[in-house]
Design an enzyme around this catalytic site. Sequence first.
Site, PDB file in Angstrom:
ATOM      1  N   GLU A 231       5.646   4.816  -0.078  1.00 32.30           N
ATOM      2  CA  GLU A 231       6.837   5.514   0.759  1.00 32.30           C
ATOM      3  C   GLU A 231       7.946   4.918   0.361  1.00 32.30           C
ATOM      4  O   GLU A 231       8.555   3.720   1.035  1.00 32.30           O
ATOM      5  CB  GLU A 231       6.390   5.494   2.121  1.00 32.30           C
ATOM      6  N   CYS A 265      14.912   5.744   5.588  1.00 28.07           N
ATOM      7  CA  CYS A 265      14.427   6.384   4.353  1.00 28.07           C
ATOM      8  C   CYS A 265      14.491   7.974   4.438  1.00 28.07           C
ATOM      9  O   CYS A 265      15.169   8.322   3.396  1.00 28.07           O
ATOM     10  CB  CYS A 265      13.127   5.831   3.853  1.00 28.07           C
TER      11      CYS A 265
END
Length: 460
Positions: A231, A265
């Site tokens: 990720e 993110c």
Amino acid sequence: MSKTFKTINPATEETIKEYSFINDAEADQAVKDCHQAFQKWKFTSFEERANKLKAIGVELKKNKTEFAKLMTKEMGKLISQGEQEIELCASICDYTAENGAESLKDEQRTLPNGGKGLITYSPLGVIYGIQPWNFPVYQVIRYTIANLMAGNGVLLKHAENVTGSALMIEKVLKDAGLPENIFKVILVDHDQSDKIIEHDLVRGVTFTGSAAGGKVVAKKAAENLKKTVLELGSNDAYIVLKDADLETAVKSCVNGRVYNNGETCVAAKRFIVEAEIYEDFKEAFVKKMKAIKFGDPTSNDANIGPMARKDLREKLHEQVEKSIDKGAKVLCGGEVPDQKGYYYPATVLDNLSPGMPAYDDELFGPVASLIKAEDEEDAFKIANASNFGLGGGIFTKDEEKAFVLAKKHFDTGMVFINSFGVAQPNMPFGGVKDSGYGNEHGGFGIREFVNAKAVMRLND
């Protein structure tokens, strides 16, 4: 003599605590201990695992205030947002406890020749997680809880600057009744971490961090035939169409850019606005961004706290300055404050074009990039031209159309409609392209590190 490192309060620049890395023999023993615990844990029932997860959720809530204060001290997020993080973690525990068995249950199948088939999802073993600092508890909980429910053992190498949070997570899981060593924190450096990946008893690696870091971890894991889930970063595009509700769009976009001090993110980073409403959006957006106050994250006066580390602020400011050198215009912010603490003001840039960091790259901090699109088609073309593909957003009063656009035209793992969010326990979380691969949450993450085993009795 063991190498040491310090955690630093980013608001005061003062040392919080000094820690020592473990030695190679201790790291090797930690893997073996976790594997031994796995040998027993894999035989526990789904019900027993679920009960432990529920207990972890209760224990997390019990320690919510202490966790929030510690996260604020170690990486600078607002106290209120730390509390929200713990609530999300508890909900992940509850969701997984209530739904995990359904995702892992055996499947019976009749074979084409009339034989009998069984698909069973067997745990793999020790799963090694390398996690970042920006959500010190959530990043750990989201992979840990899924893997515990799947029957795996879990190792954690956390970011050095949130070591206190890592050790507190370990204590909370132990206090919740989790067996000894099935979850272990290991304080190792990068070279030692590579050896952990290589270790025969480690069966999978999950990494959250930068795309550059993901490539290093993926290469090392691939060399040793270990599955990975990555990720990684992104520069999420939030598309504002000409029929959007301007007030909703501006409010959500500002929140999406500055939440968690802009260090997320899946944050809103690029704001691609149709030309017809670009100037109106820009005026309203800049006005709200100018009103964002940075300051002491423990106070109620600040909207954003400091960035987590000095080097992170330096990198962000360098990206801003390089963009300016190439023609970007600063509409607000853009200067490093002359005061103690790693603060950076809410900043808005426009007049952007390809080749600028603010256009192409991920800006991990409270800096927004405004980009004008000719029309809807151009907006999606700009959004999808990125190397990243984690999240994104669409703002339009035609919600039905937005869902169709998200489904057919957005090349990302997640899309938010007329809103901003970080994660939901019952929805998959993951990206494409340089934002990584694999999923967490929603019943998807629980199957990332299991063996879909086929058991068959064939007819003659």
